[in-house]
Design a protein around this motif. Structure first.
Motif, PDB file in Angstrom:
ATOM      1  N   VAL A   1       0.793  -1.111   0.040  1.00  0.00           N
ATOM      2  CA  VAL A   1      -0.103  -0.071   0.092  1.00  0.00           C
ATOM      3  C   VAL A   1       0.991   1.354   0.016  1.00  0.00           C
ATOM      4  O   VAL A   1       0.627   2.147  -0.780  1.00  0.00           O
ATOM      5  CB  VAL A   1      -1.009  -0.049   1.258  1.00  0.00           C
ATOM      6  CG1 VAL A   1      -1.765   1.195   1.143  1.00  0.00           C
ATOM      7  CG2 VAL A   1      -1.771  -1.313   1.332  1.00  0.00           C
TER       8      VAL A   1
ATOM      9  N   TYR B   1      -0.525  -5.053   2.021  1.00  0.00           N
ATOM     10  CA  TYR B   1      -2.220  -5.706   2.261  1.00  0.00           C
ATOM     11  C   TYR B   1      -2.012  -7.363   2.429  1.00  0.00           C
ATOM     12  O   TYR B   1      -1.142  -7.798   1.910  1.00  0.00           O
ATOM     13  CB  TYR B   1      -2.653  -5.554   0.774  1.00  0.00           C
ATOM     14  CG  TYR B   1      -3.829  -6.012   0.695  1.00  0.00           C
ATOM     15  CD1 TYR B   1      -5.232  -5.518   1.061  1.00  0.00           C
ATOM     16  CD2 TYR B   1      -4.172  -7.348   0.136  1.00  0.00           C
ATOM     17  CE1 TYR B   1      -6.306  -6.138   1.207  1.00  0.00           C
ATOM     18  CE2 TYR B   1      -5.190  -8.005  -0.081  1.00  0.00           C
ATOM     19  CZ  TYR B   1      -6.598  -7.586   0.398  1.00  0.00           C
ATOM     20  OH  TYR B   1      -7.778  -7.964   0.289  1.00  0.00           O
TER      21      TYR B   1
ATOM     22  N   TYR C   1      -4.330  -5.559   6.784  1.00  0.00           N
ATOM     23  CA  TYR C   1      -3.023  -4.752   6.612  1.00  0.00           C
ATOM     24  C   TYR C   1      -2.227  -4.813   7.785  1.00  0.00           C
ATOM     25  O   TYR C   1      -2.469  -5.061   8.845  1.00  0.00           O
ATOM     26  CB  TYR C   1      -3.511  -3.259   6.216  1.00  0.00           C
ATOM     27  CG  TYR C   1      -4.600  -3.049   5.428  1.00  0.00           C
ATOM     28  CD1 TYR C   1      -4.410  -2.799   3.798  1.00  0.00           C
ATOM     29  CD2 TYR C   1      -6.078  -2.895   5.871  1.00  0.00           C
ATOM     30  CE1 TYR C   1      -5.355  -2.576   3.027  1.00  0.00           C
ATOM     31  CE2 TYR C   1      -7.066  -2.514   4.954  1.00  0.00           C
ATOM     32  CZ  TYR C   1      -6.645  -2.425   3.561  1.00  0.00           C
ATOM     33  OH  TYR C   1      -7.788  -2.219   2.528  1.00  0.00           O
TER      34      TYR C   1
ATOM     35  N   VAL D   1      -2.875   7.695   5.670  1.00  0.00           N
ATOM     36  CA  VAL D   1      -3.773   6.708   5.318  1.00  0.00           C
ATOM     37  C   VAL D   1      -4.863   6.568   6.237  1.00  0.00           C
ATOM     38  O   VAL D   1      -4.655   6.700   7.626  1.00  0.00           O
ATOM     39  CB  VAL D   1      -3.109   5.346   5.165  1.00  0.00           C
ATOM     40  CG1 VAL D   1      -3.979   4.124   5.279  1.00  0.00           C
ATOM     41  CG2 VAL D   1      -1.984   5.209   4.324  1.00  0.00           C
TER      42      VAL D   1
ATOM     43  N   ILE E   1      -4.881   8.149   1.055  1.00  0.00           N
ATOM     44  CA  ILE E   1      -5.353   6.773   0.942  1.00  0.00           C
ATOM     45  C   ILE E   1      -6.243   6.176   1.818  1.00  0.00           C
ATOM     46  O   ILE E   1      -6.090   6.619   2.997  1.00  0.00           O
ATOM     47  CB  ILE E   1      -3.915   5.700   0.919  1.00  0.00           C
ATOM     48  CG1 ILE E   1      -2.828   6.292  -0.137  1.00  0.00           C
ATOM     49  CG2 ILE E   1      -4.380   4.284   0.583  1.00  0.00           C
ATOM     50  CD1 ILE E   1      -1.544   5.414  -0.042  1.00  0.00           C
TER      51      ILE E   1
ATOM     52  N   CYS F   1      -7.984   2.663   3.117  1.00  0.00           N
ATOM     53  CA  CYS F   1      -8.054   1.376   3.215  1.00  0.00           C
ATOM     54  C   CYS F   1      -9.185   0.783   3.794  1.00  0.00           C
ATOM     55  O   CYS F   1      -9.212   0.843   4.938  1.00  0.00           O
ATOM     56  CB  CYS F   1      -7.003   0.997   3.852  1.00  0.00           C
ATOM     57  SG  CYS F   1      -5.226   1.351   2.939  1.00  0.00           S
TER      58      CYS F   1
ATOM     59  N   ILE G   1      -8.310  -0.541  -2.370  1.00  0.00           N
ATOM     60  CA  ILE G   1      -7.702   0.468  -1.742  1.00  0.00           C
ATOM     61  C   ILE G   1      -7.822   1.493  -2.565  1.00  0.00           C
ATOM     62  O   ILE G   1      -7.748   1.680  -3.870  1.00  0.00           O
ATOM     63  CB  ILE G   1      -6.278  -0.024  -1.397  1.00  0.00           C
ATOM     64  CG1 ILE G   1      -6.197  -0.871  -0.634  1.00  0.00           C
ATOM     65  CG2 ILE G   1      -5.618   1.414  -1.009  1.00  0.00           C
ATOM     66  CD1 ILE G   1      -4.739  -1.710  -0.585  1.00  0.00           C
TER      67      ILE G   1
ATOM     68  N   ASN H   1      -6.896   5.210  -3.761  1.00  0.00           N
ATOM     69  CA  ASN H   1      -5.742   6.185  -3.688  1.00  0.00           C
ATOM     70  C   ASN H   1      -5.450   7.228  -4.540  1.00  0.00           C
ATOM     71  O   ASN H   1      -4.523   7.896  -4.731  1.00  0.00           O
ATOM     72  CB  ASN H   1      -4.240   5.141  -3.476  1.00  0.00           C
ATOM     73  CG  ASN H   1      -4.320   4.314  -4.912  1.00  0.00           C
ATOM     74  OD1 ASN H   1      -5.082   4.527  -5.885  1.00  0.00           O
ATOM     75  ND2 ASN H   1      -3.274   3.373  -4.919  1.00  0.00           N
TER      76      ASN H   1
END
Length: 387
Positions: free
Chosen positions: A3, A9, A35, A158, A212, A214, A220, A222
């Motif tokens: 990621v 991931y 993750y 993230v 990002i 998740c 995902i 991004n």
């Protein structure tokens, strides 16, 4: 799969499942995302469904490359994400589990233990330092369970968003329709009742620099994050996503179906930008619910049945009202051979919906559609288009 430089991931794809949560058809399977953040201390984000725990543990071990995890962060206790907790805690006896107080209560219910002495209870705004990565916990109650939290990594920017921003479909499945289609069906089916709670957590997310996202299901995200955030804002505020009209019908001998199809054709003829039509007895109910929330105007066409409405129409309306259906205009087409009452019943079921109006034009069919009914349907179509 990487990621970022430090985030891997380790999720799994499920192509064995036929019904997600025992209700939603998932022809393209499901992904159970997880993750791992590799830093001075190692944090694992959620686990997997019980049928894939061993595969998930293998993915984790490969990603660790000989390291030992320090923390298991449990954002959501639904079993498709938490079934690996026991296996993880047994395999890594020095690791601690991080979750909200409500999650620990659920953990005991599901696993028989709350890992006393190995648990770290976190609340809104609490932080966990891993080294160069600093995690901040964002509570997200009722999105869509009460124990849910998001986790924000300020280093890589993230947001680990639990079930929010999820969608149906395994990650290795072809996605010809794009993210929104199955994400919308997922949202309104599973999260849709809790729009106010989603709005609250979106306001928290707006204060974060997110690059990002998740989620626990689906890809995902991004790039072009504004697109996804705008859709979630529209969905959770019960706004109109697409201009158009959705027609939903049930029919016993075909006469109400004929009326519904005439309505759809008339709307298209009059220039309606988009017309969707669903046979509630045959089409996927979750797809129908999705369309009802997507468009600002709908038509409900059904027969009177046992002095009520046809069962599939009743079920459909109940799906809408339990998800706080609002901000819409609704037209009705009723059919009955001797005592039509369907429109009255449907209006009674929907009268509590906020900021929702009923069309003035009424269409009452007595067994089979007549020329007068066709004129009424055309008038209803014009009213909806001009509203």
């Amino acid at each position: 799969m990487n990621v970022t430089k430090d985030i891997r991931y380790i999720g799994v794809n499920d192509h064995e499942i036929d019904l997600f949560e025992g209700m939603y058809i998932v022809p393209e399977g499901m992904a159970y995302n997880s993750y791992v953040i590799l830093d001075e201390k190692v944090a694992v984000m959620d686990t997997a469904d019980r049928n894939f725990v061993q595969e998930w543990m293998g993915n984790l071990e490969a990603a660790l490359e000989g390291k030992k995890p320090d923390y298991l962060i449990v954002q959501h206790m639904e079993p498709d994400h938490s079934s690996g907790i026991s296996a993880f805690m047994e395999a890594y006896p020095e690791a601690k589990v991080v979750a909200t107080a409500k999650a620990f209560t659920m953990m005991k219910n599901f696993t028989g233990t709350d890992y006393t002495g190995r648990g770290i209870v976190v609340k809104e705004g609490d932080k966990l330092e891993l080294g160069s990565h600093v995690l901040t916990f964002v509570t997200a109650p009722m999105v869509h369970w009460p124990e849910v939290m998001f986790t924000y990594d300020s280093t890589d920017k993230v947001l680990f968003s639990a079930d929010a921003f999820g969608k149906f479909g395994a990650l290795d499945a072809e996605d010809e329709e794009g993210w929104a289609c199955e994400a919308r069906r997922y949202y309104f089916g599973i999260v849709g009742k809790y729009g106010a709670q989603v709005q609250a957590v979106l306001k928290k997310a707006a204060a974060l620099d997110i690059q990002i996202i998740c989620p626990l299901h689906g890809p995902i995200l991004n790039e072009n994050l504004g697109y996804y955030l705008d859709l979630y804002n529209t969905w959770s505020s019960y706004g109109v996503e697409s201009e158009g009209v959705a027609v939903f019908y049930t029919s016993v001998y075909g006469h109400t179906k004929e009326a519904a199809e005439f309505m759809a054709a008339k709307l298209q003829e009059l220039g309606c930008p988009k017309v969707a039509i669903s046979d509630l007895a045959r089409d996927d109910m979750a797809e129908a619910v999705e369309d009802a929330f997507r468009y600002g105007k709908i038509v409900l066409a059904t027969t009177t049945y046992n002095a009520d409405v046809f069962p599939f129409m009743r079920e459909f309306i109940e799906h809408l009202t339990e998800r706080n259906y609002q901000n819409r205009k609704i037209g009705f087409i009723e059919n009955g051979s001797w005592a039509p009452t369907a429109a009255k019943v449907m209006k009674g079921m929907l009268e509590g919906c906020k900021n929702t109006t009923f069309a003035e034009t009424e269409v009452k069919i007595l067994s089979a559609m007549t020329e007068e009914n066709k004129a009424q349907i055309e008038a209803l179509a014009k009213e909806l288009i001009n509203a």
